[in-house]
Each structure stands twice: as C-alpha cells, then as structure tokens.
Design a protein around this motif. Structure first.
Motif, PDB file in Angstrom:
ATOM      1  N   ALA A 150      33.936  38.792  41.710  1.00  0.00           N
ATOM      2  CA  ALA A 150      33.261  38.131  40.275  1.00  0.00           C
ATOM      3  C   ALA A 150      32.027  38.778  40.010  1.00  0.00           C
ATOM      4  N   LYS A 151      31.548  38.435  38.696  1.00  0.00           N
ATOM      5  CA  LYS A 151      30.393  38.949  38.386  1.00  0.00           C
ATOM      6  C   LYS A 151      29.210  38.872  39.153  1.00  0.00           C
ATOM      7  N   ASP A 152      29.316  37.583  40.005  1.00  0.00           N
ATOM      8  CA  ASP A 152      28.040  37.320  40.884  1.00  0.00           C
ATOM      9  C   ASP A 152      28.280  38.227  42.200  1.00  0.00           C
TER      10      ASP A 152
END
Lengths: 468, 519
Positions: B326-328
C-alpha cells in the motif's frame, strides 16, 4: 578493485589461466553467441553485495517485524499445524548430507537418503493403514488434486468427482485448478445441517457410472469427525468409484486409519510431522494407495523400493522404482509432471515419526483431544458463545460461534491486543454459520493460555467488545 | 565379502554402515520422546476420551511404528546421512540441476523463529516482515528475468511450468477468446520431460519440434508448426546442450506472429544473470528454479520453488493471493482477482525456500549475481574444452560454439571403440569421489553425459574432474573391465532394479515386505 566473494572460488588470475588453457582471450569470447540486442547494458536494479553479517542483520530486521507463533499463543490451524518439534528432528533432518543432495539417481552412493525415504513410506503406511505411500507431494492441497487426477486415470471412462461441501475451501480451489483442464467436473455433496456429516442420500443420488472417485475428509476442515465412513465406503465402492480420504496424520494415534475403512487413495498434510509452519511452506503431501497394481501404476510421484544386489552374497538395498510412470521417461504421458518434490520434509517426518513412536502418537492424539475439548467446554460456558457450533464430535479443531452483536473480528482484535491469536475467521466464507471462528488447539497450548483466551472472549462477549 | 579396491581409486570412501531398518531395531516399550501430561483440571472437566470420540472411529490397533531410544534415532539417521553423497561431500556436476554450494547463512535465516514459526493465516499485521521479504524477492526476480510481475506460489519447477502454461491457457481463453482454437504447445525434442508433462496437465496437445543439426531450434520446423492453433512455445535459453539460441529474436517473432506466447523454462538461468534477460528476448512467461539458480538446497529431491514471472498483459491471471504494497508501505494479500487461474498450492508457496533465495541474492548482490553467471560459464567451457580432448569423448553439435552454464559430452566413440558406455563412465566416476553427470539426456546426443559444474567449483576441483575422465579413458582403452564393472568402492553396487520393479517382488513399504515374505 577485484570483486571477491566467498561463494566464488575463481579469481581474475585463475580466470585468465583457464581462458588461456582453452585458447580464449577474454570472458567475452564465451558470450559471443548472445546477440548484442539481447545484452543487458546496465547493472541489474538489485542492491549491491552484502557481507554475511549484513545479511544476518537484514534477516533479523525482517523477522522482528513478525510475531512468531512458537509462543503457544496462536490458535490457528485450518491446514497448517503449530506443533512441538523435538530437538532431534531438525538436527538430524538438516544434516548437510541429506540437505545438499539431489534426487537419488545414483543408488550406490545414495543409500542413506533412499533408506530414509523407504522408512518414511513405511511408517506413513503403518499410520494410514495402507500399503503404499510415495516419497512425497508438495502439500496436502496439491496431493488431493493429484488424487483426483489419479482416480480419473484409474477409472478411465469416468469424469466426475464428488467432494463433501464441507471440504477445506482452499483444497477445493486447488483441485479445481487441476481438474478443469483435465476435463474432470468437481461436484459437491450436501451435509446434515445439525451434525454436519455427509448427507448419504445426496451421495447416493449423485453416484453413477460417471463418478471416478469420492472424497472424505476426516476430521473435516471444520473439525468434526466424519463417522459414517464404513457406510460411505460401501456406497462408493458399490458404484465402482474410488474412495479418497484426506486425514490429519497426527490424529491417527487415536482415530481409525483410512486404510481400515477401505480408502483406495489417501492424502494428508505431513508438515505436522516435525516441520515448522513456516508461513505456509515447505509442507509435505502425504500420498498413498492400496496394494493394487491397477492403482500403483497410476501413482504420481517418486517411489523408493526395497531390493537386493544382483549377485550373491545378496545384500539389501534401495532404489527409485517404477520410474516409467514419471515425466523424464514418459513425458506428456506421465502420471504427473512432478519432479522436485518435498523429500527433505519427508526425511523430517521420518525422524519425527520414529521419535514419537506408537506410544507418542497415541499420547499426542489424547493430549490434543483433551485440550481442544477443554477449550470448547470453557468457551461454551460463556453466554452468547457456542462451541462447538455444530457437529457430534471433533478432535483438534472446532468452530466457535459468537452471538449478541459481537463479531468474530472484534474477538480477533481483542485477542491480538492481549498478544493472543484466535482462529481463522469463517464469517465471510460461511455466512450461514453467523459470526464464527475455526479454533485449533494442540499440545502447545497450555491450560493457562487456553484460560487466558477464554477470559478475553468472555470479556468481549460480555462487554460488547470492550476489554479490561 | 571382499570388494575389488583399485589403488588408482580416489581416497574418497563413503561410510558403509550395515544399518538395519528402524522396524528391525524396535523393542517394545522403548521411547525416544516424552510429551507433557494433561493437567488434572483439564481431564476432570473433559471426562473420558470414550465420551468425546465415537467408539467406531477409535483406532483399534496401535500403529506398528518403531520403538527405539533417542540415541538410537540419532545414530540411525546420522549413519544414514553418512551414506549419502551431497554437495557438501564432493563435486556434483549433475547437468541441468545446478548443484551449487548452498550457503549456510541461508539455513540459519530460514530457521529464524520470526520466519519459521509464522502461521500462514496470521493477521497480516503480525507478518509484515515475511510479506516484505516476499514482495522484495518478487521485485528482484522480475528485474533479473525482465518481467513485470512474479508469483512465488509454485512449490517446484514443474509446478511453475504448470502455472505458466495455465496462465497462457487463460490468456487465450479469457483475454483473446481463442481458447477453443489454441490447443497446441510447441516443445523442442531436447526439452526437459517436465515441459511436455506440464503442458499436457494443462490440457494442451504437445507438438515436438526437432532440433537443427547445430542442436538449436530448427526455424523452418518452427515456422511449419506455428499457426492459429498454437498456444505457445516452451524453450530454455541457453538450451539443453548448453548453447545460447542465437536466433531467439526470430523465434520470438515467429511464435508471436502466429498469436502464440513464449514460455521460458528457467532451468538454465544460471548462465545469464545480469547478462541477458528472458523478458528482453521476447519471452512472455518464465519460471525460475530457486533451488537451482538461487542456491536453495535440493534436499534429496526437494523442496524447491518455481517462481513464475509474466509480462504486464498477463499479471491479472497469476494465482491468488498476490502480495500488495500500500501507499503507506504496509503489505497485504489480495485475493480479489477474478481472472486469476486460481491456486496452485495450499498457501503461498515454499516460504522457507524463498527465505534462502532472498538471503542468497542479498549476499551476492547485483555484481555477485553477474559474476556468478560469468564463472558458471567459464567453468562449463573449461570442462567442455578439456574433456572433449580426451580420447573417446567429444562435444557434439556446434563444437566450436562456446557453451554457457553446462555442456553435453558424448561417449559415443568410447562406447564404439572399447564397449565402455556413458553409464559405465558415470558409475566409475563414483569410485573417484565424483557424482555422475546427468546421463543419456538430452536424447539427441548419443551416450550423453551432461555436465554442469556451476560457479561453486574451483579450478582445482574442475581439474580433478577432468583427471577422472582421463583416468577412465585410459582404463577403457587398456583395461575396460575395471570401468564396466564399476563402481567398486561404494557402499553398495549392482542393485537389482528389475527385481525392485517386478510386481511379484515390488516392495514399497515394510508392511508390503512382511506381507510378501509371509507368503
């Protein structure tokens, strides 16, 4: 500066010496056949070389981001088993001579591996109550898929295969992957709503001369013991189909072995026998069949046979045998494409099984039965919790259902906060069960830890998710 | 009994324990392990086992398993291990199997409890390190092979092939809507047996392509065989005789023009790491044997790992679950891929093997991987050059073209002139402390001995191997019987394989042995 590495014994100086000896000037002379267009004209986008110490640090860094299940605080099963591993098991099974050998193509210098695999085959045969076990498949799921293909080869003109609708859903997915291109249709047989046992009337109605085989799981994925095996065996064999049984090998110290109820092909998960859960692999597909040449000739995988030297004085020895079933001889007509298997996991299982012995298997079967029933009884005492949610009897795993507005997810989260891990959440896959979880209790779970788990569940259910 | 021991044989001697079977050592009542007792409170709450397990389902007779002490277990398996040749014992030039050194740090890493003791269904928040390792390994393998996405799920090379050809099948069926038409898989006659076996399991009809006189893909035969019915071509490059298919661009063009896809069997990837990439050659699908190129131990036959890489247009077809980042920066498993071929393994593949491949790539890095291939190729050419000069041995097919990671030597002249066959040579090598090469494969080479020394062997060990071939040649021309009756110094010799396989004597378990001998 010259790049040196412990795994690479040829220095630049030796390289020149070797090139000279074959009349070549540079390494480039050896790569001339690769057209320029297909040369990679840059460095790979992969980190640069690390020393062993740096590698060890990186591994530790990754490992520390995970929560190890060796604490006995993880109540997960569902096809992967967290069990105690006696120290002799990894110490012997990972001896370098076993670890770094290839398939025993040269029996004269591979008797150690061959005898060990023969012993593995033999001990599994005793546990399963069946005559023949091959020297391993990848895991139980792919073993079962191969059993479906094998049943259809034995019963050549039949292309349907029946499975209980309570089957491990992942196993069903894997079977479907393999069966579909082979033109085999997998059909599900229903179950009794209360006992969860197979609906024998439904089985009878679906059996005809097109059914190659029928699968029985025991204990089932959902934990209950399928007690109608004798009747199933009769019905299936009367229809000319094969009975394929999938069992928990660790249960066989106390539960009836599948050979005793007439199973023709048997599969099981051998990871439970001394191998760590290892995030899903490497596992061990235990795969066997009855002593019938009609079946044996259709077996997938490698077989070790006992033989003797050709001349007197005869000495006992072991070889890979019935090789013409295999891909390197029979190519597209082989019984399977399997080549590399799980031999070392089979070695591990052999050491584990000989360490436990008959007494150990019986005792382990009892410990697990006692502890899982203890857990279920304690959970069932909680108002709003049903354990087991269904089924007349179970051994290691059982479904627990939560009521009164408490979701399985809430229970799961609360357990995680207490450094415990609940069972596999079933709510999405089996909406008909309500908010439910498949709990697995083994010898690793002490009474204290089970009590702790029960306490957390009680708090969640009583306080609607709030924990102390 | 006495065995012929030739003074010229090597000093290598394998242990020759006369080790009984566990069953023969069993004495009733002995144990090798104790399990903890069940707590009294647990027992009293649960009551009797008879009350919880139905009587009909209880085991009636205890399994006939060995009853021995802990030390007996230790000695038994220690002795058996000593009767097993391995990479740790000596040179193991088994062609096509890439028997390289299996670094010990890899073993330590795989045993780390933070990796080995993870349950596959643990909450992903408790397995971020494992997912990160797999995700990173996927990126590296994609980069090495020139592919866009990689799955680590297939548990072996052949399982990777099955996965790959299933992806090709799904592409024709679901993406191109040509499933009914594209039923043929093209496979060269020199291919590994797993190729046709895997393609057949995926429902394809196998069309065998003959090799050219140079031992390469015959372009005319390929053109003639390709058409609207072609699903794809399965190829190794470098090929089975160890030569790079220089016409790979044209081969890819022919297959692609016919609407088929190109499958790369990565068995021979050890030759080209960082030098050339299957993806750049036009391959659409590749499998990589992590137990070959990436040093994970073969374990007497397994476990392996057959990671599969694909080009962009095929990524949606890969097995589920896929690892996503994920982006995080958090990792997760994605099961939601409706076009996926499904699952080819119960979980995510042979994770323990992936850990070892990961540490191997870490240790070598980009420069080390490239250097690995360079030395693997150097070593194979050194062997090809020097052994083909020995009387009786030759290097058929394109003798003047350099070999890549392996070479196939023919003992045809030796057999014709002395009666000593490739099989005899292989058995005599065992006396000399060397594992035999792969024999009689590929079938296009008569009296084939396929040698893959790998980069792990030093020049000194290669010279030992060449010396062994020289000695065997000398013996064949002077005293062929010593070669023909080999091996002499192994723990056992001349095992009766006919008896092993005969239905009347077939013995696959102790239970079968007892039954047969009771008659």
């Amino acid at each position: 500066m010259e790049f040196k590495h412990p795994y690479l014994p040829v220095t630049k100086e030796i390289e020149s010496e070797m090139l000279n000896s074959m009349g070549k000037k540079s390494l480039e002379d050896l790569f001339g056949n690769i057209p320029e267009d297909y040369r990679l004209k840059r460095d790979l986008d992969i980190p640069t070389s690390k020393t062993e110490l740096e590698v060890a640090r990186r591994v530790q860094e990754l490992a520390s981001k995970n929560k190890s299940a060796d604490t006995g605080r993880v109540f997960l099963g569902a096809g992967a088993g967290i069990h105690y591993i006696p120290s002799v098991v990894p110490a012997l099974a990972t001896r370098s001579e076993f670890l770094t050998s290839y398939t025993s193509y040269q029996p004269e210098i591979s008797q150690g591996m061959l005898q060990t695999l023969f012993e593995y085959q033999s001990m599994m045969a005793e546990l399963l109550g069946i005559a023949v076990v091959n020297s391993s498949m990848y895991d139980m799921a792919t073993g079962l898929a191969e059993a479906v293909l094998m049943a259809a080869r034995v019963n050549k003109k039949r292309s349907r295969f029946l499975v209980p609708d309570t089957i491990n859903p992942v196993h069903l997915q894997v079977i479907n992957t393999f069966a579909e291109p082979a033109g085999i249709t997998i059909e599900q047989v229903g179950h009794d709503q209360k006992s969860m046992l197979l609906d024998l009337a439904d089985l009878r109605s679906k059996l005809d001369n097109q059914v190659a085989g029928v699968y029985v799981e025991n204990p089932s994925y959902l934990g209950f013991i399928e007690s109608q095996v004798d009747e199933m065996s009769r019905v299936v064999h009367d229809a000319g189909s094969l009975l394929v049984a999938g069992v928990d090998v660790l249960s066989l110290g106390i539960l009836q072995p599948p050979g005793d109820y007439g199973s023709d092909i048997v599969v099981g998960e051998g990871q439970y026998l001394g191998s760590a859960v290892s995030y899903g692999g490497p596992y061990l597909g235990v795969f066997g069949c009855r002593d019938s040449m009609k079946l044996i000739r259709q077996l997938p995988g490698r077989l070790v046979g006992m033989t003797r030297t050709s001349n007197e004085p005869y000495e006992r020895g072991f070889v890979l045998t019935l090789v013409p079933r295999e891909q390197h001889i029979r190519r597209e007509k082989a019984t399977s494409n399997i080549c590399s298997n799980q031999a070392l996991v089979a070695v591990t299982a052999a050491v584990y099984t000989s360490t436990l012995g008959p007494e150990g298997f019986r005792h382990l079967g009892e410990i697990i039965a006692y502890r899982s029933h203890y857990a279920a009884k304690q959970l069932n005492k909680i108002s709003g919790v049903t354990a087991p949610a269904f089924g007349a009897s179970f051994w290691k795993e059982f479904v627990v259902r939560f009521e009164g507005g408490v979701s399985a997810r809430m229970v799961h989260e609360s357990l995680l906060k207490r450094d415990l891990h609940g069972g596999k959440i079933l709510t999405e896959e089996y909406p008909e069960f309500g908010e439910s979880m498949l709990l697995c209790v083994t010898e690793l779970h002490s009474k204290t830890t089970i009590d702790e788990l029960v306490e957390v569940v009680r708090n969640v259910v009583t306080n609607g998710g709030g924990t102390r | 009994m006495t065995r012929q021991r030739n003074p010229q044989d090597s000093k290598y001697r394998q242990a020759d324990w006369n080790e009984p079977l566990l069953f023969e050592m069993s004495v009733s009542g002995k144990i090798a392990h104790r399990l903890p007792a069940v707590e009294d409170e647990v027992k009293s709450l649960v009551g009797s086992l008879d009350a919880i397990i139905p009587a009909a389902m209880r085991r009636k007779h205890s399994p006939n398993l060995p009853e021995i002490s802990e030390l007996q277990v230790v000695r038994h398996f220690t002795r058996l291990s000593q009767m097993n040749f391995s990479v740790s014992s000596g040179i193991y030039p088994l062609g096509s199997c890439t028997m390289k050194y299996n670094p010990l740090i890899n073993e330590q890493a795989a045993l780390n409890p933070g990796l080995a003791w993870l349950h596959p269904y643990q909450d992903v928040s408790t397995c971020q390190g494992a997912l990160e390792l797999m995700w990173e390994l996927e990126q590296w393998l994609a980069e090495l092979s020139g592919m866009d996405a990689v799955t680590l799920q297939p548990p072996a090379g052949a399982a990777g092939e099955f996965t790959g050809v299933m992806v090709i099948r799904a592409y024709h069926k679901h993406v191109m809507n040509e499933g009914d038409q594209r039923k043929e898989m093209l496979i060269p006659d020199a291919a590994h047996g797993t190729n046709p076996a895997s393609a057949a399991m995926a429902g394809f009809k196998i069309v065998v392509l003959p090799s050219s006189s140079e031992g390469l893909v015959d372009l005319d035969a390929l053109k003639a065989a390709s058409g609207p019915q072609t699903a794809g071509l399965m190829l190794t490059n470098p090929n089975t005789i160890g030569v790079f298919e220089k016409d790979i661009g044209e081969i890819a063009g022919i297959v692609h023009d016919s609407g088929g896809l190109l499958y790369y069997d990565g068995a021979n990837l050890n030759a080209i790491m960082g030098i050339s990439r299957p993806g750049d050659m036009g391959f659409d699908v590749v499998h990589m044997n992590l137990h070959k190129t990436f040093s994970t131990p073969h374990g007497g036959g397994g476990p392996g790992s057959g990671a599969v890489g694909v080009k962009e247009k095929l990524t949606e077809l890969l097995p589920v679950p896929r690892i996503v980042k994920a982006k995080d920066g958090r990792f997760d498993l994605n099961y939601n891929l409706p076009q996926s071929i499904g699952k080819v393994h119960g979980f995510y593949g042979n994770f323990g093997v992936l850990v070892r491949a990961y540490t191997y790539i870490c240790a070598l890095g980009r420069e080390g991987l490239r250097r690995t291939s360079e030395i693997a190729v150097l070593n194979a050419n050194y062997i090809a050059h020097h052994i083909s000069q020995i009387q009786g041995f030759s290097l058929p097919y394109s003798p003047n073209t350099p070999r890549m990671h392996e070479c196939v030597i023919s003992a045809k002249n030796l057999a014709e002139e002395t009666g000593v066959t490739a099989m005899h040579v292989a058995k005599r090598l065992l006396d000399l402390g060397v594992h035999s090469p792969t024999m009689y494969f590929p079938l296009i080479v008569p009296e084939a001995l396929m040698i893959e020394p790998t980069e792990s062997e030093s020049k000194e060990d290669l010279d030992l191997l060449i010396g062994a071939f020289k000695q065997i040649s000398n013996e064949a021309y002077s005293n062929p019987d010593i070669v023909k009756s080999a091996p002499h110094s192994t723990a056992l010799r001349d095992l009766d394989e006919y008896r092993a396989a005969h239905p009347k004597t077939l013995t696959l378990s102790w239970k079968m042995h007892l039954k047969r001998t009771a008659k």
